[in-house]
Scaffold this active site. Structure first.
Site, PDB file in Angstrom:
ATOM      1  N   GLY A 107     101.964  62.383  41.621  1.00  0.00           N
ATOM      2  CA  GLY A 107     102.726  62.078  42.834  1.00  0.00           C
ATOM      3  C   GLY A 107     102.106  62.604  44.112  1.00  0.00           C
TER       4      GLY A 107
ATOM      5  N   GLY B 121     108.956  60.323  42.076  1.00  0.00           N
ATOM      6  CA  GLY B 121     109.973  60.043  43.099  1.00  0.00           C
ATOM      7  C   GLY B 121     109.364  59.251  44.251  1.00  0.00           C
TER       8      GLY B 121
ATOM      9  N   ASP C 100     102.060  57.888  29.743  1.00  0.00           N
ATOM     10  CA  ASP C 100     101.866  58.056  31.183  1.00  0.00           C
ATOM     11  C   ASP C 100     100.961  59.274  31.438  1.00  0.00           C
ATOM     12  OD1 ASP C 100     102.975  57.534  34.096  1.00  0.00           O
ATOM     13  OD2 ASP C 100     103.238  59.670  33.732  1.00  0.00           O
TER      14      ASP C 100
ATOM     15  N   LYS D 102      96.966  59.575  32.975  1.00  0.00           N
ATOM     16  CA  LYS D 102      96.602  60.517  34.041  1.00  0.00           C
ATOM     17  C   LYS D 102      95.509  61.480  33.558  1.00  0.00           C
ATOM     18  CE  LYS D 102     101.210  60.135  36.036  1.00  0.00           C
ATOM     19  NZ  LYS D 102     102.586  60.629  36.008  1.00  0.00           N
TER      20      LYS D 102
ATOM     21  N   ILE E 250     100.877  65.424  44.885  1.00  0.00           N
ATOM     22  CA  ILE E 250      99.882  66.504  44.815  1.00  0.00           C
ATOM     23  C   ILE E 250      98.477  65.929  45.016  1.00  0.00           C
ATOM     24  CG2 ILE E 250      98.939  68.345  43.371  1.00  0.00           C
ATOM     25  CD1 ILE E 250     101.528  68.192  41.706  1.00  0.00           C
TER      26      ILE E 250
ATOM     27  N   THR F 162     110.963  51.831  44.127  1.00  0.00           N
ATOM     28  CA  THR F 162     111.249  53.178  44.638  1.00  0.00           C
ATOM     29  C   THR F 162     110.159  53.663  45.606  1.00  0.00           C
ATOM     30  OG1 THR F 162     112.035  53.557  42.400  1.00  0.00           O
ATOM     31  CG2 THR F 162     111.941  55.470  43.807  1.00  0.00           C
ATOM     32  N   VAL F 163     108.898  53.464  45.214  1.00  0.00           N
ATOM     33  CA  VAL F 163     107.797  53.972  46.045  1.00  0.00           C
ATOM     34  C   VAL F 163     107.506  53.008  47.200  1.00  0.00           C
ATOM     35  CG1 VAL F 163     105.386  54.733  46.049  1.00  0.00           C
ATOM     36  CG2 VAL F 163     106.812  55.157  44.036  1.00  0.00           C
TER      37      VAL F 163
HETATM   38  N1  HSE Z   1     107.179  58.401  35.476  1.00  0.00           N
HETATM   39  C1  HSE Z   1     106.243  59.232  36.139  1.00  0.00           C
HETATM   40  C2  HSE Z   1     106.682  60.671  35.947  1.00  0.00           C
HETATM   41  C3  HSE Z   1     106.213  58.899  37.600  1.00  0.00           C
HETATM   42  O1  HSE Z   1     107.756  60.913  35.415  1.00  0.00           O
HETATM   43  O2  HSE Z   1     105.935  61.559  36.298  1.00  0.00           O
HETATM   44  C4  HSE Z   1     104.946  59.292  38.272  1.00  0.00           C
HETATM   45  O3  HSE Z   1     103.814  58.806  37.651  1.00  0.00           O
END
Ligand code: HSE
Length: 427
Positions: A132, A300, A199, A203, A134, A13-14
């Site tokens: 993403g 996204g 996830d 972060k 930001i 996707t990216v």
């Molecule tokens: N799966 C992650 C999310 C994508 O939903 O934020 C970006 O790290």
């Protein structure tokens, strides 16, 4: 330099959006960098798969090492620990700078990667690893380099924010909302990392390392996901004037830091309460700047590609004009607090007998463990006659003390059950 060669590892996707934008914005990039960017190859697992029309199939290869060896900059968008880690180290050993969006890898092996980049005198950039589009990595590392950060509080997972928002606003079930998030390309390949909070925890570790100049890894973060959140939880949060969000917290208390991810009740007036859908937001509190909020698309293809390309432009400019990305700073050397010693405000639900003296006994148990109550409300339970539901909110308490009180409450005869314990944020 005639041109800056970019090898792209991964074309999902990216990666697809990165390749498209390198082609479409080539004039701008040349002007910003001082030399053209040239995509020298795109490494994929299976080159025969049908791709987006923006992908030049002659660039596809199933052999990443072949293009890493030619590149000035390697963009790693494979995800996961291996083989991504090996390819990044290989890139450094060839003198290439690396741009990655791989939060899991950074949260597990960040120090090794930083050290390898410093040794090779090349750049390691990772803006896309958190939130993403930001620019929060840049914000913490560079814009706030003149300040002391005390607290970082963020909605940093678009999938879980989308799920909780769809459950709250449109009454979707957890599974329906997750399916939609996957269809929209927000979720990780394995959405477990999203819904179980891993996830967001990766972060959180990255943000904390930058904010507090201290090495933090994913295992330092206390994690609770959203898999068992129900429509009832969301409705009772709304009744009490809160919205339920999966929030990453990184807080400095003196020389110590606390790191956690979990479902959190956010007051409706708090800036994070208005973050809907797959949007992310990170609130940063700093001693001089006071409160800042970074807001935007956290997941996204195109939004994440925007962050990747900002790093590519920075790394490419250094190749052409000289200079380096900021190095890892770990002089802060703060102690990371164990989960039991973390402090927070909590809300919990108790089903108790609706009898004289029960409330006194309940509050007495909290008092014995030093848990200070800030609010109690009582409603009749729908579950059983003679049972009522107590919602208790606490002042800031240590998790250890709260859990000791709850352990005792779960064994007394006037308490039917102890349900849902969530942290509560203040305005
Ligand atoms: N799966 C992650 C999310 C994508 O939903 O934020 C970006 O790290």
């Amino acid at each position: 330099m005639d041109c800056v060669k970019v090898a792209l590892l991964g074309c999902g996707t990216v990666g697809t959006q990165v390749a498209r934008l390198i082609g479409e914005q080539s004039k701008d990039f040349t002007a910003r960098i001082g030399a053209p960017l040239e995509l020298c190859g795109i490494a994929v697992r299976d080159a025969s798969v049908q791709r987006d029309s923006s992908i030049d199939t002659s660039l596809l290869t199933e052999n990443p090492s072949e293009i890493i060896a030619q590149a000035d900059i390697v963009v790693e968008l494979i995800g996961g620990i291996e083989p991504a880690r090996t390819y990044i180290l290989e890139a450094f050993s060839h003198g290439a700078s690396v741009v990655t969006g791989n939060k899991a890898l950074l949260a597990a092996h960040g120090p090794e990667l930083y050290e390898a980049a410093a040794k090779a005198q090349v750049d390691l950039y990772y803006e896309a690893s958190v939130a993403g589009a930001i620019p929060v990595v840049y914000g913490l590392r560079e814009s706030l380099a003149g300040d002391r950060i005390t607290h970082v509080l963020g909605i940093v997972n678009g999938t879980t924010n989308y799920i909780l928002d769809e459950m709250a606003v449109n009454g979707l079930s957890f599974d329906e909302a997750l399916k939609q998030a996957q269809d929209l390309g927000y979720a990780e390949a394995d959405p477990t990392a999203d819904v179980d909070g891993l996830d967001a925890a990766a972060k959180c570790a990255i943000l904390a390392s930058l904010a507090f100049h201290t090495r933090a890894c994913i295992d330092d973060v206390h994690v609770q996901g959203i898999r068992d959140i129900t429509a009832h939880d969301i409705a009772s949060a709304a009744d009490a004037g809160y919205v339920l969000k999966l929030v990453a917290h990184a807080k400095r208390r003196g020389e110590e830091i606390e790191l956690s991810v979990g479902p959190t009740l956010i007051p409706l007036e708090h800036p994070l309460a208005s973050v809907h859908g797959s949007f992310n937001a990170v609130v940063v509190e700093a001693e001089a700047a006071d409160r800042l909020m970074f807001y935007g698309r956290g997941a996204g293809g195109a939004p994440t590609a925007s962050a990747v390309l900002s790093d590519v432009v920075a790394a490419a400019s250094h190749k052409v004009n000289g200079g380096h990305a900021p190095r890892e700073l770990i002089y802060g050397n703060a102690q990371i607090v164990s989960v039991d010693d973390m402090q927070a405000r909590f809300q919990l639900e108790l089903l108790v007998r609706d009898e004289i003296g029960v409330l006194t006994n309940v509050t007495g148990i909290f008092a014995r463990y030093g848990v200070s109550i800030s609010a109690v409300s009582q409603t009749n339970s729908r579950e059983a006659k003679g049972i009522c539901r107590l919602i208790v909110r606490t002042h800031e308490v240590k998790r250890r003390d709260l859990h000791a009180a709850l352990e005792e409450l779960s064994h007394v005869n006037f308490v039917d059950s102890v349900a849902r314990v969530m942290t509560v944020e203040e305005n």
